[in-house]
Design an enzyme around this catalytic site. Structure first.
Site: not given
Ligand SMILES: *Cc1c(COP(=O)(O)O)cnc(C)c1O
Length: 423
Positions: A218, A227, A48, A221, A192, A46
């Protein structure tokens, strides 16, 4: 039920990943090092709080790990501030909403049906439920963002925050244009970059950090890591919140965003995942990763060109990044059925709405392909031509099991020639 069953299933999933052709645009394969860190004893701890200011004892080593993750991410993206604690992309976005908006405030994002993400104002997500969303769109004719229309919508609606970024848009963004209109109406601009993060990190696509107040991503990807999620602020961050900043305005904003992640939207950070993120960033800083990122884009371009040559319609006519959206109308098959039959041939992808789709999100008229995962498997341009042939045969013969089995065998043997896991 014994836990042995779970390990049997993990082994089966490993076989599926090894033998199949992974075209899901949001997936990738992590290195053995990332995997090892993600499955380490750090899951027991933990922590936090943040390095040097935790609510638990025994965080001395954890602190060093999180510091390395932060410093590596800063270096990779040229960011002035990074928070590596968000458990996922959606969690990163939730923290930004909490930091920047009050419930009911207006936000503007790319329409989900035009490539946007659930967390950019969808009515089934916190971003649409607790806030007041408006959307910009892509042109029907060329599938590209209509910047004039986006700016006009922003001027008319005056959102408090504008989100630039997408999950199913194959073109680069003009962040400068977004910033122009954000400044005009006094809006916060958030990018994003969940999908193209790895390509942006290596300078292959436009960099949002000089233009956007906040950047979220993220890490799993195109960045090819564990993840997870992350929030970044650029060097030239201009304080859009009206906070008085005695001298270090970045520090001030870091407190706002740190607080929005913990205790704002999360509890204890996943330190095993933060260790895996650190390794992800270190890997992405390497020259090998630059070669990888270039290959991802080359592969996407060859795959989309080869599909077009076989009569497929690609939204916007091609791709700048790692993904493409295919309009299946002329192939007389829905996205749902296409996804199913491709899976029978060991090709994994996802059905996807296309802009101005006349079918529901459960059926859809499109499928989305990405090349991040197959490039990690070592596939190159000539393999992309093979993939286009596989896809073409399957989509032309959705009810012919003989053809589907033949393609599956070909896919399996192609993948057998590219070993994946060393563990
Ligand atoms: C994949 C994605 C997310 C979310 O990611 P998670 O890890 O699945 O919560 C947010 N914004 C965009 C544009 C994405 O492609």
């Amino acid at each position: 039920m014994e836990s042995k069953k779970i390990f049997e299933l993990i082994e089966k999933e490993k076989q599926r990943q090894t033998k199949g052709l992974e075209l899901i645009a949001s997936e990738n394969f992590v290195s053995d090092e990332v995997m090892k860190a993600a499955g380490s004893v750090l899951t027991n701890k933990y922590a936090e709080g943040y390095p040097g200011r935790r609510y638990y004892g025994g965080c001395e080593i954890i602190d060093q790990i999180e510091e390395i993750a932060i410093e590596s991410a800063k270096k990779l993206f040229g960011a002035a501030y990074v928070n590596v604690q968000p458990h996922s992309g959606a969690q990163a976005n939730a923290a930004v909403f909490l930091a920047c908006l009050k419930p009911g405030d207006k936000v503007m994002g790319l329409d989900l049906a035009h490539g946007g993400h659930l967390t950019h104002g969808s009515p089934v997500n916190f971003s649409g439920l607790n806030y007041d969303p408006v959307f910009y769109k892509v042109n029907k004719e060329d599938g590209r963002i209509n910047y004039e229309d986006m700016m006009a919508t922003a001027r008319r609606e005056k959102p408090k925050m504008i989100i630039v970024g997408a999950s199913a848009y194959s073109r680069d963004f003009n962040y400068k244009k977004f910033r122009e209109v954000a400044d005009e109406i006094g809006a916060i601009l958030m990018a994003d970059i969940s999908h193209p993060a790895g390509l942006i990190a290596k300078g292959i696509l436009s960099d949002p950090l000089p233009y956007c107040h906040i950047v979220t991503t993220t890490t799993h990807k195109t960045l090819r890591g564990t993840r997870g999620g992350m929030i970044m602020l650029g060097k030239d961050f201009e304080n859009p919140f009206g906070y008085k900043t005695p001298k270090g305005e970045i520090k001030m904003m870091s407190q706002v965003f740190d607080g929005a992640v913990f205790p704002g939207t999360q509890g204890g950070p996943l330190e095993h995942i933060i260790a895996a993120k650190a390794i992800t960033f270190i890997e992405a800083l390497s020259d090998e990763f630059l070669v990888y990122a270039h290959q991802v884009v080359k592969n996407a371009q060859v795959l989309s060109k080869s599909l077009i040559e076989r009569g497929f319609e690609i939204i916007s006519g091609g791709t700048d990044n790692h993904l493409m959206l295919i309009d299946l109308h002329n192939k007389n098959i829905t996205g749902k059925v296409a996804e199913k039959v491709l899976e029978k041939a060991a090709i994994t992808c996802n059905k996807n709405m296309i802009p101005y789709d006349d079918r529901s999100p459960f059926i859809t008229s499109g499928i989305r392909f990405g090349t991040a995962a197959v490039t990690t498997r070592g596939l190159k341009e000539n393999d992309m031509i093979k993939i286009a042939d596989f896809v073409n045969e399957v989509i032309d013969n959705p009810e012919n099991d003989k053809v589907l089995n033949k393609v599956r065998e070909e896919v399996n043997s192609l993948m057998d020639s590219r070993p994946l896991f060393n563990w």
